[in-house]
Design an enzyme around this catalytic site. Structure first.
Site, PDB file in Angstrom:
ATOM      1  N   SER A 167       0.830  -1.204   0.000  1.00 55.57           N
ATOM      2  CA  SER A 167       0.000   0.000   0.000  1.00 55.57           C
ATOM      3  C   SER A 167       0.866   1.256   0.000  1.00 55.57           C
ATOM      4  CB  SER A 167      -0.963  -0.041   1.187  1.00 55.57           C
ATOM      5  OG  SER A 167      -1.963   0.938   1.079  1.00 55.57           O
TER       6      SER A 167
ATOM      7  N   ASP B 185      -9.706  -4.847  -4.972  1.00 57.06           N
ATOM      8  CA  ASP B 185      -9.076  -3.645  -4.425  1.00 57.06           C
ATOM      9  C   ASP B 185      -9.354  -2.450  -5.328  1.00 57.06           C
ATOM     10  OD1 ASP B 185      -7.449  -1.794  -3.192  1.00 57.06           O
ATOM     11  OD2 ASP B 185      -5.569  -2.867  -3.558  1.00 57.06           O
TER      12      ASP B 185
ATOM     13  N   HIS C 146      -7.893  -5.267  -0.578  1.00 57.09           N
ATOM     14  CA  HIS C 146      -6.654  -4.597  -0.201  1.00 57.09           C
ATOM     15  C   HIS C 146      -6.007  -5.233   1.040  1.00 57.09           C
ATOM     16  CE1 HIS C 146      -3.989  -1.193  -0.716  1.00 57.09           C
ATOM     17  NE2 HIS C 146      -4.134  -0.821   0.548  1.00 57.09           N
TER      18      HIS C 146
END
Length: 375
Positions: free
Chosen positions: A221, A316, A348
């Site tokens: 991320s 995601d 995610h």
């Protein structure tokens, strides 16, 4: 009287001089933090107090202005309370994997530190130097650390699977330390790592066991975003003695003002993805800042890695940005090899929320295979 921000935390190590950043003025949608890369875990809190230099306790209020549970709460008196990613796991020799860990402070002034890992039980039987992995954790640039349970567990598992030495970086977090400080801290950590390449650095594990001809960056991320930018800066500025073989970006947090093919056009979802960036980097020009949109970066071809692995998840909201990033690299003059791996029916950072699941284990093995490809 002057107003300042005082950071009080239970994280180790504590910064010597907490940063004074002024009043926090936050007007954010309650859905902002839906896609931060942090599992939903109960933990202790970090609070940012904004108050006059007189009694801080007198100004503390329990009235919540914005509730971003299970990630953040922002109080009317300016406090930011982190609800996830603040627990501390002590260093140890993990009995199950044989991986040992310890902590080191890079800068006492800023509090920037690292957690180091070695596959200790394997090192005793094999004196050959091992690949070096530098890991940058996620959390929207404002939460998480190498010391919390899920990142400690993940990096431990990755070290065991790859048989590598790892350095997990604890950079300073927004909003009390807004970007680009997190990028600067990460580069400072890499310079500290580089100081060991001739075996003369302050940390014996790196002097003795790390192969600086086989260095990898990785992150998830926001941490994947940082890993990308560290590879870009290395390609532009260089780090003497460091050969960056590859970077592994898991569910990278990239964005842009205009939707790309296959990406959501839902206004709320787009505002959320951009809002996290503006929250972490209030001085940014917006979603087309090269720090969040690699498509706007004229230096993209300078990426200092030979290979790139991009991991995306089917459900995601950032999925298409990962694919788009790979296409940008292919069209640039970079000249390296990029691979994209997509996990079906997952969202995610699913691998942090369910690390023993079949897809999480497969993802871990894929990243390990990427690191060990040239061995």
């Amino acid at each position: 009287m002057a107003t300042c921000c005082v950071l009080t935390m239970s994280l180790w190590p504590k910064p010597k001089n907490p940063t004074c950043t002024g009043n926090l003025k936050l007007n954010l949608p309650s859905s902002l933090f839906t896609h931060l890369s942090l599992p939903h875990r109960k933990s202790c809190n970090i609070r940012l107090y904004s108050s006059s230099s007189t009694s801080m306790d007198a100004s503390v209020s329990n009235e919540v202005a914005k509730d971003f549970s299970p990630f953040l709460k922002i109080y009317k008196d300016g406090r930011v309370e982190r609800l996830s990613g603040t627990d501390i796991v002590p260093t140890s020799l993990d009995a199950q994997t044989g991986v040992a860990s310890k902590d080191a402070v890079i800068s006492p002034d800023t509090g920037v530190s690292v957690r180091l890992y070695i596959p200790k039980t394997k090192i005793t039987t094999n004196p050959t130097k091992l690949p070096l992995l530098v890991y940058f954790h996620g959390g929207g640039f404002c939460m998480g650390s190498p010391f919390c349970a899920y990142y400690h567990s993940y990096v431990t598992s990755l070290v065991a699977e790859t048989n590598a030495v790892a350095v997990s970086v604890d950079y300073r977090k927004a909003p009390e330390n807004p970007l680009p400080l997190g990028f600067d801290d990460s580069w400072a950590a890499l310079n500290w790592v580089q100081s060991h390449f001739e075996g003369q650095g302050p940390e014996e594990w790196l002097n003795s066991y790390a192969d600086f001809e086989r260095v990898f960056f990785a992150g998830d991320s926001a941490g994947a975003n940082i890993a990308h930018h560290m590879a870009l800066r290395l390609g532009h500025e260089g780090l003497v003695g460091v050969k960056l073989k590859g970077i592994a970006l898991v569910h990278p947090y990239f964005w842009g003002s205009e939707p790309i093919e296959g990406e959501t056009h839902v206004v709320e979802n787009r505002a959320r993805a951009e809002g996290i960036w503006r929250f972490a980097c209030p001085s940014s020009s917006g979603a087309d800042d090269p720090l969040i949109n690699p498509g706007k970066d004229p230096k993209l071809a300078k990426l200092g890695a030979d290979r790139v692995l991009v991991c995306v998840a089917e459900q995601d909201v950032l999925r298409q940005r990962g694919w788009y990033y790979s296409e940008l690299l292919k069209k640039s003059e970079w000249g390296g090899a990029v691979e994209v791996v997509e996990t079906k029916e997952e969202d995610h950072v699913f691998h942090l929320n369910n690390p023993t699941g079949e897809n999480a284990v497969a993802l871990l093995k894929k990243v390990a295979s990427f690191i060990n490809q040239d061995i």
